[in-house]
Design a protein around this motif. Structure first.
Motif, PDB file in Angstrom:
ATOM      1  N   LEU A 282      43.639  31.943  48.000  1.00  0.00           N
ATOM      2  CA  LEU A 282      44.604  31.129  47.256  1.00  0.00           C
ATOM      3  C   LEU A 282      46.011  31.695  47.351  1.00  0.00           C
ATOM      4  O   LEU A 282      46.996  30.940  47.365  1.00  0.00           O
ATOM      5  N   ALA A 283      46.138  33.008  47.433  1.00  0.00           N
ATOM      6  CA  ALA A 283      47.460  33.604  47.614  1.00  0.00           C
ATOM      7  C   ALA A 283      48.063  33.170  48.947  1.00  0.00           C
ATOM      8  O   ALA A 283      49.266  32.874  49.025  1.00  0.00           O
ATOM      9  N   LYS A 284      47.250  33.101  49.982  1.00  0.00           N
ATOM     10  CA  LYS A 284      47.742  32.672  51.285  1.00  0.00           C
ATOM     11  C   LYS A 284      48.262  31.232  51.260  1.00  0.00           C
ATOM     12  O   LYS A 284      49.053  30.828  52.120  1.00  0.00           O
ATOM     13  N   GLU A 285      47.816  30.464  50.255  1.00  0.00           N
ATOM     14  CA  GLU A 285      48.239  29.065  50.139  1.00  0.00           C
ATOM     15  C   GLU A 285      49.457  28.899  49.221  1.00  0.00           C
ATOM     16  O   GLU A 285      49.831  27.782  48.891  1.00  0.00           O
ATOM     17  N   GLY A 286      50.062  30.022  48.792  1.00  0.00           N
ATOM     18  CA  GLY A 286      51.308  29.925  48.047  1.00  0.00           C
ATOM     19  C   GLY A 286      51.244  30.229  46.567  1.00  0.00           C
ATOM     20  O   GLY A 286      52.239  30.082  45.853  1.00  0.00           O
ATOM     21  N   PHE A 287      50.083  30.688  46.087  1.00  0.00           N
ATOM     22  CA  PHE A 287      49.924  30.988  44.672  1.00  0.00           C
ATOM     23  C   PHE A 287      49.996  32.494  44.431  1.00  0.00           C
ATOM     24  O   PHE A 287      49.512  33.286  45.255  1.00  0.00           O
TER      25      PHE A 287
ATOM     26  N   ASN B 242      60.515  37.960  44.952  1.00  0.00           N
ATOM     27  CA  ASN B 242      60.458  38.056  43.492  1.00  0.00           C
ATOM     28  C   ASN B 242      61.648  37.417  42.790  1.00  0.00           C
ATOM     29  O   ASN B 242      61.719  37.408  41.565  1.00  0.00           O
ATOM     30  N   GLN B 243      62.568  36.857  43.565  1.00  0.00           N
ATOM     31  CA  GLN B 243      63.676  36.101  42.979  1.00  0.00           C
ATOM     32  C   GLN B 243      63.328  34.619  42.820  1.00  0.00           C
ATOM     33  O   GLN B 243      64.084  33.865  42.216  1.00  0.00           O
ATOM     34  N   LYS B 244      62.200  34.225  43.367  1.00  0.00           N
ATOM     35  CA  LYS B 244      61.739  32.844  43.255  1.00  0.00           C
ATOM     36  C   LYS B 244      60.645  32.754  42.191  1.00  0.00           C
ATOM     37  O   LYS B 244      60.152  33.773  41.706  1.00  0.00           O
ATOM     38  N   THR B 245      60.240  31.545  41.841  1.00  0.00           N
ATOM     39  CA  THR B 245      59.124  31.361  40.913  1.00  0.00           C
ATOM     40  C   THR B 245      57.977  30.659  41.627  1.00  0.00           C
ATOM     41  O   THR B 245      58.193  29.802  42.497  1.00  0.00           O
ATOM     42  N   TYR B 246      56.766  31.020  41.235  1.00  0.00           N
ATOM     43  CA  TYR B 246      55.556  30.545  41.896  1.00  0.00           C
ATOM     44  C   TYR B 246      54.540  30.062  40.856  1.00  0.00           C
ATOM     45  O   TYR B 246      54.512  30.563  39.730  1.00  0.00           O
ATOM     46  N   PRO B 247      53.680  29.135  41.239  1.00  0.00           N
ATOM     47  CA  PRO B 247      52.529  28.828  40.394  1.00  0.00           C
ATOM     48  C   PRO B 247      51.557  29.997  40.437  1.00  0.00           C
ATOM     49  O   PRO B 247      51.490  30.721  41.444  1.00  0.00           O
ATOM     50  N   ALA B 248      50.812  30.196  39.364  1.00  0.00           N
ATOM     51  CA  ALA B 248      49.896  31.333  39.276  1.00  0.00           C
ATOM     52  C   ALA B 248      48.498  30.859  38.927  1.00  0.00           C
ATOM     53  O   ALA B 248      48.320  29.867  38.213  1.00  0.00           O
ATOM     54  N   ILE B 249      47.500  31.589  39.418  1.00  0.00           N
ATOM     55  CA  ILE B 249      46.096  31.297  39.122  1.00  0.00           C
ATOM     56  C   ILE B 249      45.431  32.580  38.637  1.00  0.00           C
ATOM     57  O   ILE B 249      45.530  33.629  39.280  1.00  0.00           O
ATOM     58  N   ILE B 250      44.763  32.483  37.498  1.00  0.00           N
ATOM     59  CA  ILE B 250      43.949  33.579  36.965  1.00  0.00           C
ATOM     60  C   ILE B 250      42.548  33.426  37.546  1.00  0.00           C
ATOM     61  O   ILE B 250      41.919  32.381  37.389  1.00  0.00           O
ATOM     62  N   SER B 251      42.053  34.464  38.214  1.00  0.00           N
ATOM     63  CA  SER B 251      40.746  34.397  38.865  1.00  0.00           C
ATOM     64  C   SER B 251      39.769  35.309  38.126  1.00  0.00           C
ATOM     65  O   SER B 251      40.007  36.515  37.993  1.00  0.00           O
ATOM     66  N   ALA B 252      38.668  34.732  37.643  1.00  0.00           N
ATOM     67  CA  ALA B 252      37.729  35.444  36.770  1.00  0.00           C
ATOM     68  C   ALA B 252      36.405  35.695  37.474  1.00  0.00           C
ATOM     69  O   ALA B 252      35.792  34.770  38.024  1.00  0.00           O
ATOM     70  N   HIS B 253      35.947  36.929  37.422  1.00  0.00           N
ATOM     71  CA  HIS B 253      34.749  37.331  38.155  1.00  0.00           C
ATOM     72  C   HIS B 253      33.453  36.903  37.446  1.00  0.00           C
ATOM     73  O   HIS B 253      33.443  36.593  36.258  1.00  0.00           O
ATOM     74  N   PRO B 254      32.348  36.917  38.169  1.00  0.00           N
ATOM     75  CA  PRO B 254      31.032  36.581  37.594  1.00  0.00           C
ATOM     76  C   PRO B 254      30.545  37.628  36.598  1.00  0.00           C
ATOM     77  O   PRO B 254      31.122  38.714  36.453  1.00  0.00           O
ATOM     78  N   ILE B 255      29.436  37.314  35.933  1.00  0.00           N
ATOM     79  CA  ILE B 255      28.761  38.258  35.057  1.00  0.00           C
ATOM     80  C   ILE B 255      28.362  39.494  35.869  1.00  0.00           C
ATOM     81  O   ILE B 255      27.768  39.371  36.943  1.00  0.00           O
ATOM     82  N   GLY B 256      28.709  40.683  35.360  1.00  0.00           N
ATOM     83  CA  GLY B 256      28.302  41.917  36.014  1.00  0.00           C
ATOM     84  C   GLY B 256      29.061  42.259  37.270  1.00  0.00           C
ATOM     85  O   GLY B 256      28.729  43.222  37.965  1.00  0.00           O
ATOM     86  N   SER B 257      30.095  41.498  37.585  1.00  0.00           N
ATOM     87  CA  SER B 257      30.855  41.686  38.812  1.00  0.00           C
ATOM     88  C   SER B 257      32.140  42.454  38.506  1.00  0.00           C
ATOM     89  O   SER B 257      32.266  43.117  37.470  1.00  0.00           O
ATOM     90  N   CYS B 258      33.101  42.368  39.410  1.00  0.00           N
ATOM     91  CA  CYS B 258      34.380  43.042  39.231  1.00  0.00           C
ATOM     92  C   CYS B 258      35.433  42.335  40.081  1.00  0.00           C
ATOM     93  O   CYS B 258      35.114  41.489  40.925  1.00  0.00           O
ATOM     94  N   LYS B 259      36.677  42.708  39.872  1.00  0.00           N
ATOM     95  CA  LYS B 259      37.799  42.027  40.526  1.00  0.00           C
ATOM     96  C   LYS B 259      37.832  42.251  42.035  1.00  0.00           C
ATOM     97  O   LYS B 259      38.492  41.493  42.757  1.00  0.00           O
ATOM     98  N   GLU B 260      37.138  43.292  42.523  1.00  0.00           N
ATOM     99  CA  GLU B 260      37.134  43.558  43.965  1.00  0.00           C
ATOM    100  C   GLU B 260      36.117  42.714  44.707  1.00  0.00           C
ATOM    101  O   GLU B 260      36.044  42.778  45.937  1.00  0.00           O
ATOM    102  N   GLN B 261      35.324  41.937  43.987  1.00  0.00           N
ATOM    103  CA  GLN B 261      34.331  41.103  44.652  1.00  0.00           C
ATOM    104  C   GLN B 261      34.869  39.677  44.776  1.00  0.00           C
ATOM    105  O   GLN B 261      36.053  39.478  44.980  1.00  0.00           O
ATOM    106  N   THR B 262      34.076  38.685  44.656  1.00  0.00           N
ATOM    107  CA  THR B 262      34.433  37.327  45.061  1.00  0.00           C
ATOM    108  C   THR B 262      35.701  36.769  44.402  1.00  0.00           C
ATOM    109  O   THR B 262      36.474  36.052  45.028  1.00  0.00           O
TER     110      THR B 262
END
Length: 306
Positions: free
Chosen positions: A54-59, A25-45
Motif C-alpha cells: 500500500l505504501a508503494k501505491e502512495g499511502f 515530508n512537506q506534502k500531505t498523504y492519506p494514511a492507512i493503519i495496518s493491524a496484524h492478526p491474533i498472535g502475530s506482529c507488525k513484521e508479518q503480513t
C-alpha cells in the motif's frame, strides 16, 4: 521505513511506518493503519506484505504491534484483550494526526484476521477512521465462544477465573502456545484442518516465522474476549465505506462466515464483499497470487475513498 514508539497509557506501542516512493515530508498523504492478526506482529503480513504494497501505491502506512505483544510494552505479556486492542487504534490515530505529512481527513484502516474484527469495531466509534478494509477478517469474540473454548464458553470462563485467582495468589502464570511447533508435528498429530494447519505452516516455518509472531496467549486474561463481539452495533455505527476480502476455501476460524455477516449487518452505504476464489485464510497472508487479487480491489477502494 521508520520505527517509532507511541505512548499509550503506561507503556509504548511499537510501530513501523512505510512511506510512498519519492516521499516528501512537506506534502500531505492519506494514511492507512495496518493491524496484524491474533498472535502475530507488525513484521508479518500487516507490515511486510500489505503495508509495503500500500505504501508503494502512495499511502503512508503504519503497522503496529498490539499492546502487551511484539515490541510494544505492557505487562504481563501476551494479553489478548479486545478492549485494549481497539484502544490501540485510537492511540495510533492520535499519533498520525500529529504528523504534518498525514492528512487527518484521509485516514483509513486495514485489518488482517483478528485485526480485521478489531479494525471494524474500532471504526464504529473512532470517527477519524474514514475507510475500513479487512483481509480474511475474523470476529475473535465469536471464536472464543465457539472453537477456542471447545464450544463451552461457561466452562472456559470458570477455568479462567480459577487461573486468575491462582496467579493473584502468586502461582505461575499460564501462557498457552496456540499452535503445534512445526507443520510436521501438526501432521503427526492429525491437525490438518485447513485453517489450523495453514496457521502452523505460516507461523512455524521459514515462510512466515518472525521473532515476535509467537501465537501465545495469557489464559487468565481471556475472559473479556469471551464476552466481546466485533460486530456489535454495526447496523447503527458502522457507516464508513467498507471492503471485506475473504477466500472461498472455508476453514474452522470462520473468516468467510464473518465476512458475509458484517457485510450484511453494516450500515455502510458503500460496502463490498470480495471473494478470492480458490484460496484460503492463510493463503491471503502472503502468497503472491491471492494477495495480488486482494490488492487489486483494495488499492482502488482506498484511493477512491481516501
Amino acid at each position: 521505513m521508520q520505527t517509532v514508539m507511541i505512548n499509550h497509557l503506561y507503556w509504548d506501542i511499537a510501530a513501523n511506518i512505510y512511506f510512498p516512493p519519492g516521499f516528501d515530508n512537506q506534502k500531505t498523504y492519506p494514511a492507512i493503519i495496518s493491524a496484524h492478526p491474533i498472535g502475530s506482529c507488525k513484521e508479518q503480513t500487516s507490515g511486510n506484505v500489505y503495508g509495503e504494497a500500500l505504501a508503494k501505491e502512495g499511502f503512508v502506512v503504519i503497522a503496529f504491534d498490539a499492546s502487551f505483544q511484539g515490541e510494544s510494552g505492557g505487562e504481563p505479556r501476551y494479553i489478548e484483550d479486545p478492549t485494549l486492542r481497539v484502544e490501540d487504534f485510537r492511540v495510533v490515530t492520535d499519533y498520525l494526526v500529529t504528523l504534518p505529512y498525514v492528512d487527518e481527513n484521509r485516514i483509513g484502516v486495514l485489518g488482517i484476521c483478528g485485526g480485521g474484527g478489531y479494525a471494524i469495531n474500532a471504526a464504529m466509534t473512532e470517527r477519524r477512521i474514514k475507510v475500513v478494509g479487512t483481509v480474511t477478517g475474523a470476529n475473535y469474540g465469536r471464536l472464543m465462544r465457539e472453537g477456542f473454548s471447545n464450544y463451552d464458553p461457561i466452562a472456559a470462563l470458570e477455568a479462567m477465573a480459577q487461573q486468575r485467582t491462582a496467579e493473584a495468589r502468586g502461582e505461575a502464570v499460564r501462557v498457552d502456545d496456540l499452535l503445534p511447533a512445526s507443520p510436521e508435528e501438526a501432521k503427526q498429530n492429525g491437525l490438518t484442518e485447513t485453517d489450523l494447519f495453514g496457521a502452523t505452516e505460516y507461523y512455524r516455518s521459514p515462510r512466515g516465522r518472525a521473532p515476535n509472531g509467537v501465537n501465545r496467549s495469557l489464559f487468565s486474561h481471556q475472559a473479556v474476549a469471551v464476552g466481546w463481539d466485533a460486530f456489535h452495533l454495526a447496523e447503527v455505527l458502522l457507516t464508513q465505506p467498507l471492503m471485506v476480502v475473504v477466500g472461498d476455501k472455508v476453514g474452522a476460524f470462520g473468516a468467510y462466515r464473518d465476512g458475509c455477516e458484517v457485510i450484511g449487518r453494516a450500515a455502510s452505504k458503500k460496502k463490498e464483499l470480495v471473494v478470492v476464489e480458490g484460496w484460503s485464510h492463510y493463503d491471503l497472508y502472503d502468497k503472491p497470487e491471492p494477495v495480488s487479487q486482494a490488492l487489486a480491489k483494495l488499492v482502488p477502494f482506498y484511493k477512491e475513498n481516501l
